[in-house]
Design a protein around this motif. Sequence first.
Motif, PDB file in Angstrom:
ATOM      1  N   GLY A 222       0.832  -1.198   0.000  1.00  0.00           N
ATOM      2  CA  GLY A 222       0.000   0.000   0.000  1.00  0.00           C
ATOM      3  C   GLY A 222       0.869   1.252   0.000  1.00  0.00           C
ATOM      4  O   GLY A 222       1.920   1.291   0.644  1.00  0.00           O
ATOM      5  N   VAL A 223       0.447   2.279  -0.736  1.00  0.00           N
ATOM      6  CA  VAL A 223       1.147   3.571  -0.735  1.00  0.00           C
ATOM      7  C   VAL A 223       0.114   4.678  -0.563  1.00  0.00           C
ATOM      8  O   VAL A 223      -1.014   4.567  -1.033  1.00  0.00           O
ATOM      9  CB  VAL A 223       1.968   3.790  -2.027  1.00  0.00           C
ATOM     10  N   HIS A 224       0.530   5.738   0.114  1.00  0.00           N
ATOM     11  CA  HIS A 224      -0.356   6.896   0.342  1.00  0.00           C
ATOM     12  C   HIS A 224       0.359   8.156  -0.147  1.00  0.00           C
ATOM     13  O   HIS A 224       0.998   8.868   0.638  1.00  0.00           O
ATOM     14  CB  HIS A 224      -0.706   6.999   1.828  1.00  0.00           C
ATOM     15  N   PRO A 225       0.274   8.452  -1.463  1.00  0.00           N
ATOM     16  CA  PRO A 225       1.022   9.579  -2.031  1.00  0.00           C
ATOM     17  C   PRO A 225       0.276  10.904  -2.025  1.00  0.00           C
ATOM     18  O   PRO A 225       0.788  11.904  -2.525  1.00  0.00           O
ATOM     19  CB  PRO A 225       1.246   9.120  -3.480  1.00  0.00           C
ATOM     20  N   THR A 226      -0.932  10.954  -1.453  1.00  0.00           N
ATOM     21  CA  THR A 226      -1.824  12.098  -1.675  1.00  0.00           C
ATOM     22  C   THR A 226      -1.954  13.030  -0.482  1.00  0.00           C
ATOM     23  O   THR A 226      -2.855  13.867  -0.447  1.00  0.00           O
ATOM     24  CB  THR A 226      -3.224  11.593  -2.066  1.00  0.00           C
ATOM     25  N   LEU A 227      -1.073  12.904   0.512  1.00  0.00           N
ATOM     26  CA  LEU A 227      -1.161  13.744   1.698  1.00  0.00           C
ATOM     27  C   LEU A 227      -1.120  15.228   1.317  1.00  0.00           C
ATOM     28  O   LEU A 227      -0.271  15.659   0.545  1.00  0.00           O
ATOM     29  CB  LEU A 227      -0.007  13.411   2.645  1.00  0.00           C
ATOM     30  N   LEU A 228      -2.044  16.011   1.890  1.00  0.00           N
ATOM     31  CA  LEU A 228      -2.163  17.415   1.514  1.00  0.00           C
ATOM     32  C   LEU A 228      -1.128  18.305   2.192  1.00  0.00           C
ATOM     33  O   LEU A 228      -0.797  19.371   1.678  1.00  0.00           O
ATOM     34  CB  LEU A 228      -3.569  17.920   1.840  1.00  0.00           C
ATOM     35  N   LYS A 229      -0.626  17.915   3.346  1.00  0.00           N
ATOM     36  CA  LYS A 229       0.316  18.754   4.083  1.00  0.00           C
ATOM     37  C   LYS A 229       1.687  18.705   3.402  1.00  0.00           C
ATOM     38  O   LYS A 229       2.439  17.751   3.565  1.00  0.00           O
ATOM     39  CB  LYS A 229       0.413  18.295   5.539  1.00  0.00           C
ATOM     40  N   GLU A 230       2.024  19.747   2.670  1.00  0.00           N
ATOM     41  CA  GLU A 230       3.166  19.704   1.768  1.00  0.00           C
ATOM     42  C   GLU A 230       4.499  19.478   2.463  1.00  0.00           C
ATOM     43  O   GLU A 230       5.358  18.753   1.958  1.00  0.00           O
ATOM     44  CB  GLU A 230       3.222  20.997   0.937  1.00  0.00           C
ATOM     45  N   ASP A 231       4.714  20.117   3.615  1.00  0.00           N
ATOM     46  CA  ASP A 231       6.034  20.013   4.243  1.00  0.00           C
ATOM     47  C   ASP A 231       6.267  18.648   4.873  1.00  0.00           C
ATOM     48  O   ASP A 231       7.374  18.346   5.298  1.00  0.00           O
ATOM     49  CB  ASP A 231       6.243  21.114   5.280  1.00  0.00           C
ATOM     50  N   ASN A 232       5.236  17.816   4.929  1.00  0.00           N
ATOM     51  CA  ASN A 232       5.352  16.531   5.611  1.00  0.00           C
ATOM     52  C   ASN A 232       5.209  15.352   4.652  1.00  0.00           C
ATOM     53  O   ASN A 232       4.909  14.250   5.081  1.00  0.00           O
ATOM     54  CB  ASN A 232       4.279  16.424   6.705  1.00  0.00           C
ATOM     55  N   ARG A 233       5.441  15.601   3.380  1.00  0.00           N
ATOM     56  CA  ARG A 233       5.265  14.511   2.418  1.00  0.00           C
ATOM     57  C   ARG A 233       6.279  14.623   1.288  1.00  0.00           C
ATOM     58  O   ARG A 233       6.840  15.679   1.010  1.00  0.00           O
ATOM     59  CB  ARG A 233       3.859  14.538   1.832  1.00  0.00           C
ATOM     60  N   TRP A 234       6.483  13.481   0.637  1.00  0.00           N
ATOM     61  CA  TRP A 234       7.200  13.456  -0.620  1.00  0.00           C
ATOM     62  C   TRP A 234       6.424  14.250  -1.662  1.00  0.00           C
ATOM     63  O   TRP A 234       5.185  14.247  -1.651  1.00  0.00           O
ATOM     64  CB  TRP A 234       7.301  12.014  -1.107  1.00  0.00           C
TER      65      TRP A 234
END
Length: 369
Positions: A222-234
């Motif tokens: 499973g992957v979760h690439p859609t996190l909205l918080k920009e500074d905390n995600r790839w």
Amino acid sequence: MRLGSRLEKAFKGLLAWMAARLNPAPSVGPFQWRPGLSILVLRPDRLGDFVLTVPALKELERLSGGCGGWTLVAGPNNEEAARAFFPQARVLVFRSSLFSRLSLFMKLRRGRYDLALDFHSFPFSATSAFMTMLSGSPWRVGFRAQGDYAEMSGRVFNLGVPEPEPFQHESLKAWSLLGPLGAAAAPARIPAPQAPALSETIERKVEDFFGAVGGGKSFRLGVHPTLLKEDNRWSLNRWLELIERLSRMQGLQVFVIHGKGEEGRLKEFLELMGPRSHVFTLPDNGLFFILGSIRRMDLLICNDSGLMHWGALAAPVLALFGPSDPGQWAPLTGGAEARIFRAEDRHCDSIPPLEVAQAVEKRMASPKG
């Protein structure tokens, strides 16, 4: 001064007035459990915070031993989880609209509670302190602030607990609020709570989805690439690079997970990625469909997020951290520790996709994989 700032200042002034005039005489002697207690618990924020607080709430449930009724104030993102973990509790939801807040405040004022615990009290929150005061509880547990809010928090929380140590894990921080209620010290390592059960409808929907996908002997990631918080995600480019590397691995299926409000970012990601025969998108972003799906996966890759904590209840996790501190926010696990990735410069994009892909490959080659 902007209107919002003036309203916030007026609100804090009202809280100070209430704390000075409505605070009962200091309690004498230690808190005592007794039959018929009415308990108010405040955790009106994010899903991840709630999941990390569940062990302390379960211990509170054990301590109370059915002494009385529970009211649990949750945020809109953790309402479903709150109802599932604590089905006997009356769950009220703290929403952003003014009407909803006023309605909640009036319910709390009419509640006549004996004990209130504010798990949202560090750093000091005027809103949750206000709700604590509205409850009318003679016993009020929360963190006593230092600095500007020291006097106010001392008046609000007559069973006050010193502020937690810097970067203390959220689960331990929550547990420390149980000290005035007779709880033992927290264990050195707090395990993940048991994930809540799924309804038959959700179980059937998950079964139908994976049945249609097929490939039962494949390694499911499973992957979760859609996190909205920009500074905390790839960035999406990093996720696309990872997908490209994973596509070279035989016997691997990739399942893309997205949370509430992430539909637009999901669409952007899928358009950039293009069709991939081994990549599938979960058709539902409800918390329990996601949980049931992750239970069927061998591994989950997530940035630090609520879904990371939620998913860790059901599968091993590779967790990508940026500015947030893993010492404070690492997911709880039931077995082996989650694998944490964090670059020296604390930027998510500085974590190489190659390193994460190699961790996936190693997991696939292991006996458990």
